[in-house]
Design a protein around this motif. Structure first.
Motif, PDB file in Angstrom:
ATOM      1  N   ARG A  48       0.825  -1.204   0.000  1.00 12.71           N
ATOM      2  CA  ARG A  48       0.000   0.000   0.000  1.00 12.71           C
ATOM      3  C   ARG A  48       0.860   1.255   0.000  1.00 12.71           C
ATOM      4  O   ARG A  48       1.756   1.402   0.822  1.00 12.71           O
ATOM      5  CB  ARG A  48      -0.886  -0.002   1.244  1.00 12.71           C
ATOM      6  N   GLU A  49       0.589   2.138  -0.914  1.00 14.01           N
ATOM      7  CA  GLU A  49       1.338   3.396  -1.010  1.00 14.01           C
ATOM      8  C   GLU A  49       0.832   4.398   0.016  1.00 14.01           C
ATOM      9  O   GLU A  49      -0.373   4.586   0.188  1.00 14.01           O
ATOM     10  CB  GLU A  49       1.185   3.979  -2.412  1.00 14.01           C
ATOM     11  N   ARG A  50       1.748   5.021   0.716  1.00 12.79           N
ATOM     12  CA  ARG A  50       1.470   6.132   1.615  1.00 12.79           C
ATOM     13  C   ARG A  50       2.320   7.311   1.127  1.00 12.79           C
ATOM     14  O   ARG A  50       3.517   7.139   0.872  1.00 12.79           O
ATOM     15  CB  ARG A  50       1.855   5.792   3.054  1.00 12.79           C
TER      16      ARG A  50
END
Length: 95
Positions: A48-50
């Protein structure tokens, strides 16, 4: 052995999160933490990209955990709760 404090963050309330950042920096420094990266350019290869990624180096895993559990950091963290979605881990560096 030294350790890295690695946070992956999505800020949902910039004002409240700004207060967290203002208070967290001194708490981290008081426990021997030094920022290596804060919000710089990154490439997400898996997971998951943050949009905000922070890495700090501590003298040990124990120092990083003591920082997290300190009253100063917990006071800062009160501002991040509800103002961000985040993951935080401490990883020992194998020199």
């Amino acid at each position: 052995m030294p350790a890295l404090w690695i946070a992956h963050v999505t800020v949902t309330d910039a004002e409240a999160y700004g207060k967290y950042a203002e208070l967290a920096g001194p708490a981290i420094a008081a426990h021997g933490g030094q920022f290596i990266a804060r919000g710089g350019r990154f490439v997400q290869l898996e997971g998951r990209e943050r949009p905000r990624n922070v890495v700090a180096r501590f003298p040990s895993v124990e120092a990083a955990v003591a920082c997290y559990n300190s009253s100063d950091y917990q006071a800062a963290l009160d501002h991040a709760r509800g103002a961000s979605e985040r993951e935080l881990m401490v990883v020992e560096i194998n020199d």
